[in-house]
Design an enzyme around this catalytic site. Structure first.
Site, short mmCIF file in Angstrom:
data_model
loop_
_atom_site.label_atom_id
_atom_site.label_comp_id
_atom_site.label_asym_id
_atom_site.label_seq_id
_atom_site.Cartn_x
_atom_site.Cartn_y
_atom_site.Cartn_z
N ASP A 180 0.84 -1.21 0.00
CA ASP A 180 0.00 0.00 0.00
C ASP A 180 0.87 1.25 0.00
O ASP A 180 2.04 1.21 0.41
CB ASP A 180 -0.89 0.02 1.25
CG ASP A 180 -1.85 -1.16 1.29
OD1 ASP A 180 -2.17 -1.69 0.21
OD2 ASP A 180 -2.26 -1.54 2.40
N1 URA Z 1 -1.18 -6.06 3.76
C1 URA Z 1 -1.71 -4.80 3.80
O1 URA Z 1 -2.77 -4.58 4.39
N2 URA Z 1 -1.03 -3.83 3.17
C2 URA Z 1 0.16 -4.01 2.54
O2 URA Z 1 0.73 -3.07 2.01
C3 URA Z 1 0.69 -5.32 2.52
C4 URA Z 1 0.00 -6.33 3.15
#
Ligand code: URA
Length: 238
Positions: A110
């Site tokens: 993310d």
């Molecule tokens: N899980 C998440 O919620 N976000 C990420 O960036 C990676 C794994």
């Protein structure tokens, strides 16, 4: 992966490494901007073994790699998408030569997640590292809004229901690392998986960092925004 084991022309090597179009690469040689082993190369047809070759292009050193497989210490505030919508793309953190080789992230982090992001130009490897069948473990360091407790850990290890998932999703490993901190190991890579799993046990992720991918651990001396070569898939899967 195409392993080019035969000697190659230097103009071809430059092109394959992403230094421009064939014409641009020939031009770099013509004007004396390419050095191999410290000596300027003037013949575009001179041949070398590409993989591991140390060159200099426009004064900048470069070690040629047949396979582009790199790790990036992703900072917060960057999107993994090639065509980002709100934040700059992680691709901007890589040199132009790598960008031209069409690297793709191996799975996504993310925008606000930091840590180890792999990128490669080998579609087969992306499949191998992200396929649920391969069960490649990824370790996440999590900070939470509310205190963590043994019940949350048990639930995460046992499995939690997530929207759009027919079966419970479980963590491969989970340990408490602080009053508001967890270390979670996942072998899947579902959308927002960590955040959704932690929400499913009644807590909330305030910061998320991926510290390892398979056998590969984010080097402590690699600052956010910096990248490094990964010397082959065996560094990840053994
Ligand atoms: N899980 C998440 O919620 N976000 C990420 O960036 C990676 C794994």
């Amino acid at each position: 992966m195409s392993l080019k084991k035969k000697p190659q022309r230097i103009d071809e090597i430059l092109f394959n490494q992403g230094f421009g179009t064939r014409r641009e690469c020939a031009g770099l040689i013509e004007v004396g901007l390419v050095r191999v082993g410290g000596a300027t190369v003037s013949d575009p047809g001179e041949t070398f073994m590409a993989d591991g070759l140390g060159i200099e292009v426009e004064g900048r050193p470069w070690v040629c790699h047949d396979l582009a497989l790199v790790l990036l210490h992703k900072p917060a505030g960057y999107e993994c998408s090639q065509k980002p919508s709100a934040w700059p793309s992680v691709m901007l953190l890589l040199p132009a030569a790598l960008r031209r080789r069409g690297l793709q992230p191996v799975g996504r982090l993310d925008q606000d997640t930091t840590g180890l992001l792999l990128l490669t130009d080998d579609g087969g490897l992306i499949h191998r590292f992200t396929s649920p069948k391969k069960q490649v473990p990824k370790v996440y360091e999590i900070s939470t809004d509310r205190p963590v407790d043994a019940r949350q850990v048990e639930q995460l290890l046992f499995g939690v229901m997530l929207d759009d998932e027919p079966m419970p999703v479980r963590a491969e490993g989970c340990e408490i690392t602080g009053t508001h901190a967890l270390r979670l190991t996942l072998v899947q890579g579902k959308y927002h998986q960590v955040k959704r799993m932690v929400a499913a046990v009644g807590n909330h992720v305030t910061a998320l960092h991926r510290s390892s991918f398979g056998k590969l651990v984010l080097p402590t001396d690699l600052a956010p925004g910096q990248w490094a070569w990964v010397e082959g898939p065996q560094a990840i899967t053994g």
